[in-house]
Each structure stands twice: as structure tokens, then as C-alpha cells.
Design a protein around this motif. Structure first.
Motif, PDB file in Angstrom:
ATOM      1  N   THR A 106       0.820  -1.218   0.000  1.00  0.00           N
ATOM      2  CA  THR A 106       0.000   0.000   0.000  1.00  0.00           C
ATOM      3  C   THR A 106       0.852   1.266   0.000  1.00  0.00           C
ATOM      4  OG1 THR A 106      -0.134  -0.102   2.383  1.00  0.00           O
ATOM      5  CG2 THR A 106      -1.947  -1.104   1.149  1.00  0.00           C
ATOM      6  N   GLY A 107       0.151   2.389  -0.144  1.00  0.00           N
ATOM      7  CA  GLY A 107       0.838   3.683  -0.153  1.00  0.00           C
ATOM      8  C   GLY A 107       1.714   3.810  -1.381  1.00  0.00           C
ATOM      9  N   THR A 108       2.866   4.461  -1.212  1.00  0.00           N
ATOM     10  CA  THR A 108       3.746   4.704  -2.350  1.00  0.00           C
ATOM     11  C   THR A 108       4.631   3.501  -2.675  1.00  0.00           C
ATOM     12  OG1 THR A 108       5.193   5.704  -0.711  1.00  0.00           O
ATOM     13  CG2 THR A 108       3.899   7.213  -2.080  1.00  0.00           C
ATOM     14  N   ASP A 109       4.608   2.488  -1.822  1.00  0.00           N
ATOM     15  CA  ASP A 109       5.555   1.366  -1.974  1.00  0.00           C
ATOM     16  C   ASP A 109       5.261   0.515  -3.212  1.00  0.00           C
ATOM     17  OD1 ASP A 109       7.460  -0.623  -1.546  1.00  0.00           O
ATOM     18  OD2 ASP A 109       7.200  -0.516   0.619  1.00  0.00           O
ATOM     19  N   ALA A 110       6.268   0.359  -4.068  1.00  0.00           N
ATOM     20  CA  ALA A 110       6.102  -0.421  -5.303  1.00  0.00           C
ATOM     21  C   ALA A 110       6.874  -1.733  -5.254  1.00  0.00           C
ATOM     22  CB  ALA A 110       6.553   0.405  -6.504  1.00  0.00           C
ATOM     23  N   HIS A 111       7.393  -2.116  -4.083  1.00  0.00           N
ATOM     24  CA  HIS A 111       8.157  -3.365  -3.969  1.00  0.00           C
ATOM     25  C   HIS A 111       7.200  -4.529  -3.771  1.00  0.00           C
ATOM     26  CE1 HIS A 111      11.180  -0.309  -3.012  1.00  0.00           C
ATOM     27  NE2 HIS A 111      12.058  -1.178  -3.490  1.00  0.00           N
ATOM     28  N   THR A 112       6.997  -5.302  -4.832  1.00  0.00           N
ATOM     29  CA  THR A 112       6.018  -6.386  -4.768  1.00  0.00           C
ATOM     30  C   THR A 112       6.661  -7.755  -4.575  1.00  0.00           C
ATOM     31  OG1 THR A 112       6.137  -6.444  -7.175  1.00  0.00           O
ATOM     32  CG2 THR A 112       4.267  -5.263  -6.218  1.00  0.00           C
ATOM     33  N   VAL A 113       7.988  -7.836  -4.694  1.00  0.00           N
ATOM     34  CA  VAL A 113       8.635  -9.153  -4.700  1.00  0.00           C
ATOM     35  C   VAL A 113       8.385  -9.902  -3.383  1.00  0.00           C
ATOM     36  CG1 VAL A 113      10.824 -10.380  -4.969  1.00  0.00           C
ATOM     37  CG2 VAL A 113      10.392  -8.347  -6.319  1.00  0.00           C
ATOM     38  N   GLY A 114       8.449  -9.173  -2.263  1.00  0.00           N
ATOM     39  CA  GLY A 114       8.243  -9.809  -0.954  1.00  0.00           C
ATOM     40  C   GLY A 114       6.837 -10.344  -0.802  1.00  0.00           C
ATOM     41  N   LEU A 115       5.851  -9.546  -1.192  1.00  0.00           N
ATOM     42  CA  LEU A 115       4.460 -10.001  -1.088  1.00  0.00           C
ATOM     43  C   LEU A 115       4.216 -11.182  -2.018  1.00  0.00           C
ATOM     44  CD1 LEU A 115       1.654  -9.318   0.208  1.00  0.00           C
ATOM     45  CD2 LEU A 115       1.153  -8.108  -1.912  1.00  0.00           C
ATOM     46  N   ASP A 116       4.745 -11.076  -3.253  1.00  0.00           N
ATOM     47  CA  ASP A 116       4.583 -12.184  -4.203  1.00  0.00           C
ATOM     48  C   ASP A 116       5.240 -13.458  -3.665  1.00  0.00           C
ATOM     49  OD1 ASP A 116       3.254 -10.519  -5.916  1.00  0.00           O
ATOM     50  OD2 ASP A 116       4.975 -10.093  -7.192  1.00  0.00           O
ATOM     51  N   ALA A 117       6.361 -13.295  -2.970  1.00  0.00           N
ATOM     52  CA  ALA A 117       7.052 -14.467  -2.404  1.00  0.00           C
ATOM     53  C   ALA A 117       6.122 -15.214  -1.452  1.00  0.00           C
ATOM     54  CB  ALA A 117       8.314 -14.021  -1.662  1.00  0.00           C
ATOM     55  N   LEU A 146      -3.518  -7.769  -4.764  1.00  0.00           N
ATOM     56  CA  LEU A 146      -3.892  -6.490  -5.388  1.00  0.00           C
ATOM     57  C   LEU A 146      -2.701  -5.746  -5.981  1.00  0.00           C
ATOM     58  CD1 LEU A 146      -6.476  -5.177  -2.748  1.00  0.00           C
ATOM     59  CD2 LEU A 146      -6.784  -6.844  -4.568  1.00  0.00           C
ATOM     60  N   GLY A 147      -1.475  -6.234  -5.731  1.00  0.00           N
ATOM     61  CA  GLY A 147      -0.291  -5.592  -6.314  1.00  0.00           C
ATOM     62  C   GLY A 147       0.175  -4.398  -5.509  1.00  0.00           C
ATOM     63  N   SER A 164       2.236  -5.535   2.737  1.00  0.00           N
ATOM     64  CA  SER A 164       3.699  -5.547   2.639  1.00  0.00           C
ATOM     65  C   SER A 164       4.244  -4.128   2.544  1.00  0.00           C
ATOM     66  CB  SER A 164       4.119  -6.328   1.386  1.00  0.00           C
ATOM     67  OG  SER A 164       5.521  -6.257   1.220  1.00  0.00           O
ATOM     68  N   GLN A 165       5.316  -3.872   3.279  1.00  0.00           N
ATOM     69  CA  GLN A 165       5.991  -2.574   3.229  1.00  0.00           C
ATOM     70  C   GLN A 165       7.495  -2.789   3.246  1.00  0.00           C
ATOM     71  OE1 GLN A 165       4.730   0.643   2.990  1.00  0.00           O
ATOM     72  NE2 GLN A 165       2.849  -0.452   2.482  1.00  0.00           N
ATOM     73  N   VAL A 166       8.165  -2.232   2.250  1.00  0.00           N
ATOM     74  CA  VAL A 166       9.618  -2.413   2.150  1.00  0.00           C
ATOM     75  C   VAL A 166      10.357  -1.099   2.380  1.00  0.00           C
ATOM     76  CG1 VAL A 166      11.501  -3.074   0.578  1.00  0.00           C
ATOM     77  CG2 VAL A 166       9.408  -4.434   0.662  1.00  0.00           C
ATOM     78  N   VAL A 167       9.879  -0.031   1.763  1.00  0.00           N
ATOM     79  CA  VAL A 167      10.566   1.256   1.912  1.00  0.00           C
ATOM     80  C   VAL A 167      10.285   1.832   3.301  1.00  0.00           C
ATOM     81  CG1 VAL A 167      10.708   3.632   1.067  1.00  0.00           C
ATOM     82  CG2 VAL A 167      10.556   1.746  -0.543  1.00  0.00           C
ATOM     83  N   THR A 168      11.369   2.209   4.010  1.00  0.00           N
ATOM     84  CA  THR A 168      11.209   2.674   5.396  1.00  0.00           C
ATOM     85  C   THR A 168      11.553   4.154   5.548  1.00  0.00           C
ATOM     86  OG1 THR A 168      13.458   1.949   5.862  1.00  0.00           O
ATOM     87  CG2 THR A 168      11.705   0.411   6.355  1.00  0.00           C
ATOM     88  N   GLN A 169      11.892   4.799   4.409  1.00  0.00           N
ATOM     89  CA  GLN A 169      12.257   6.218   4.517  1.00  0.00           C
ATOM     90  C   GLN A 169      11.125   7.002   5.157  1.00  0.00           C
ATOM     91  OE1 GLN A 169      13.040   6.397   0.397  1.00  0.00           O
ATOM     92  NE2 GLN A 169      15.245   6.182   0.593  1.00  0.00           N
TER      93      GLN A 169
END
Ligand code: B12
Length: 253
Positions: A110-121, A145-146, A169-174
Motif C-alpha cells: 500500500t501507499g507509495t511502496d512499489a516493492h512487490t517481490v516480498g508479497l509475491d514471495a 492487489l499488487g 507488505s511494506q519495504v521502503v522505510t524512509q
């Protein structure tokens, strides 16, 4: 067990290697700043093994030195798994017998995060590190939902599909984006009156399990999570919840 020190060349020599970047370009001042910084971190006899300019104003360092610090492994509290490890057969059987329908899972970054690899995993059939994802389980229906999904979109799908679980899923922590984005989904589900109807799970490489309570999530999974752990937890949590809400059997007349 006694307190221990890192092992470099011999027992208890405390030797460690650290890498960091300082916002300074001038080479000799940068090198000496790195040594002073290493000393203030508790490294004795520190040596700069490698330094490299990162543009005009930054320098990257690898520093080697003997740490004055120790650690007592007995002081450490290990987060024990508090849910059963289930086989795929057990997972499918528990869902079939308890829910008597498929377990519906909604997943999103969700939000601005576009890192889908972890969720897809975690979600996809192909899974991760030899472990199959949730789509593998015949008794689960997975809606992935991507990326860059809004909390409102999550709420709509949860309501329309009568989901049992939500995986964010959330990857970016900035700027703590990972925290903010998880809170937004929790708040949106609460506002829609759906929070108590789902098992809410968050995940990403910078989270730890202890953050679940403060974030109002049922469970948080961190780095290198195995899909089978998520499948086991999810099945256990959803079926326990379903059993708790079952109407009491009428007394025999
Ligand atoms: C691939 C990648 C990308 C790809 C993403 C493609 C995609 N479709 O996912 C692209 C090129 C788009 C990208 C873009 C960006 N990226 Co990037 N990216 C990476 C990279 C190299 C790998 C991430 C990855 O796929 N890991 C593999 C998966 C399997 O691991 P994982 O995500 O940790 O997931 C596991 C667990 O965490 C957990 N898990 C994860 N989610 C969930 C969810 C649930 C519910 C559960 C249970 C478990 C779970 O289970 C998974 C399996 O074990 C990392 C660096 C790295 N080596 O990690 C940087 C990294 C994540 N990216 C970073 C950055 C900064 C960006 C950008 C901002 C760069 C830029 N300036 O444009 C953009 C942001 C775009 C955006 N809007 O989000 C930083 C993030 C720093 C931070 N901490 O905030 C990293 C760490 C690189 C770095 N060292 O600086 N990136």
C-alpha cells in the motif's frame, strides 16, 4: 553461558569489521574522522581497511578493530513461535473442516511502496526459497492487489470478497513510510467496521514481530519469512477465531 566477544583471529580478541559512510569528502580529514568515530563506537586499534569517495562530499569506509563490548546470550529473550507448524495437508483439512469454505486472503503493497517481490514471495504459487506460497493451498483463495494500493481499495475488496485475512507488505522505510502505511490500512479497516472480522498481518524486511501490538496488527513478519510460516499462522489464527465465534451447540433435550 559466560559473556562472549566476537572472534577474529583468536578467541575473545573482539575483532569486528564495520562499514559506514561519513558526509565528508576531504580524504585525510575523512579518514581520521572515521577512526575517531570507530573509537567512540568502542573499537580499539581501529584501522581503515578501505575508503572510497562517494561523490565530492561523502566517503565510504570499511574499518577493522577490536570491540570492547561483550554480549551474554543468556540475557536474550527469543521470540518463541506461539502457533503450530502445519503441513499443507493439515492446513487444507483445518480450513475445510472449520470454515467449510475457502479461506479468503487479500494482499497488497500500500501507499507509495512499489516493492512487490516480498508479497509475491508469500502469496504466489512459486513461493520463496523452495517453499510454496499461499496460492498453492487449494483451500485458500488469494487476491493479490499488487502495489501502490490505497487503504480504501483494500477495504472495498475485503468487504466485497468477505475476506478472512489481510496481508500488507511494506519495504521502503524512509521517513517511517512503512509504519504510516500499515497504520493507514488498520485505521481504514477500523473506520469501515471490518477490523475485527479479519486477521491483519503486516510484513517486510525492516519489521520485527514485537511491533504487532504497537501497530494494532495481529502479526508482523520480518526479513526472510517463509510462506509456510505465514500459511500456518494464518490457518491457525483464522480457524481459532472461527471456533471462538461458533454458536454454542444446543443442549440435548
Ligand atoms: C527489487 C528492488 C526494487 C524494484 C522493485 C520491483 C518490485 N516489483 O518489487 C524497483 C526497481 C522498482 C525498486 C524501486 C525503488 N527502490 Co528498491 N529495492 C529492490 C531490492 C534490490 C530488492 C527487494 C526485494 O525484492 N527483495 C526480495 C524479497 C523476497 O525480500 P523482502 O522484500 O524482504 O520480502 C521478504 C520479507 O521481508 C517478507 N515480507 C515482505 N513483505 C511481506 C508481507 C507480508 C504480509 C508478510 C507476511 C511477509 C512479507 O517475506 C518476504 C520473503 O521472505 C532492494 C535491496 C535489497 N537487496 O533488499 C531495494 C530497496 C528495497 N529499494 C530501495 C529504494 C530506496 C528504492 C527506491 C526509493 C529507489 C528510488 N530512489 O527510486 C524505489 C522506490 C519505488 C517505490 N515507489 O516503492 C531501498 C529501500 C531503503 C529503505 N529502507 O527505505 C532498498 C533497501 C535498496 C537500498 N539499499 O537502498 N526497488
Amino acid at each position: 553461558m559466560p559473556a562472549i566477544k566476537p572472534y577474529g583471529d583468536s578467541t575473545d580478541d573482539g575483532l569486528v569489521q564495520v562499514s559506514f559512510t561519513l558526509p565528508i569528502g576531504e580524504p585525510e580529514r575523512a579518514r581520521q574522522s572515521a577512526l575517531k568515530f570507530a573509537e567512540s563506537m568502542g573499537l580499539q586499534r581501529a584501522q581503515v581497511q578501505h575508503m572510497k569517495a562517494m561523490g565530492p562530499d561523502f566517503t565510504f569506509f570499511v574499518v577493522y578493530g577490536a570491540s570492547i563490548h561483550t554480549v551474554d546470550p543468556d540475557d536474550i529473550e527469543i521470540d518463541e513461535r506461539d502457533f503450530p507448524e502445519l503441513t499443507s495437508q493439515e492446513i487444507n483439512r483445518m480450513i475445510r473442516e472449520t470454515l467449510k469454505r475457502q479461506l479468503v486472503v487479500v494482499g497488497a503493497c500500500t501507499g507509495t511502496d512499489a516493492h512487490t517481490v516480498g508479497l509475491d514471495a508469500i502469496l504466489s504459487m512459486k513461493g520463496y526459497a523452495g517453499d510454496k506460497g499461499l496460492e498453492y493451498f487449494g483451500e485458500m483463495r488469494v487476491l493479490n492487489l499488487g502495489s501502490q494500493v490505497t487503504p480504501e481499495e483494500v477495504v472495498t475488496v475485503v468487504r466485497d470478497e468477505q475476506a478472512d485475512a489481510v496481508l500488507i507488505s511494506q519495504v521502503v522505510t524512509q521517513r517511517d513510510a512503512h509504519i504510516v502505511h500499515l497504520e493507514q490500512v488498520r485505521d481504514a479497516l477500523e473506520a469501515a467496521g471490518l477490523r475485527d472480522r479479519v486477521v491483519l498481518i503486516g510484513g517486510g524486511p525492516r519489521f520485527s514481530a514485537e511491533q504487532a501490538a504497537e501497530l494494532g496488527y495481529d502479526r508482523i513478519f520480518g526479513r526472510a519469512t517463509k510462506p509456510s510460516d505465514v500459511a500456518s499462522y494464518l490457518t491457525w489464527a483464522v480457524t481459532e477465531r472461527a471456533k471462538a465465534h461458533e454458536p454454542e451447540a444446543a443442549p440435548a433435550s
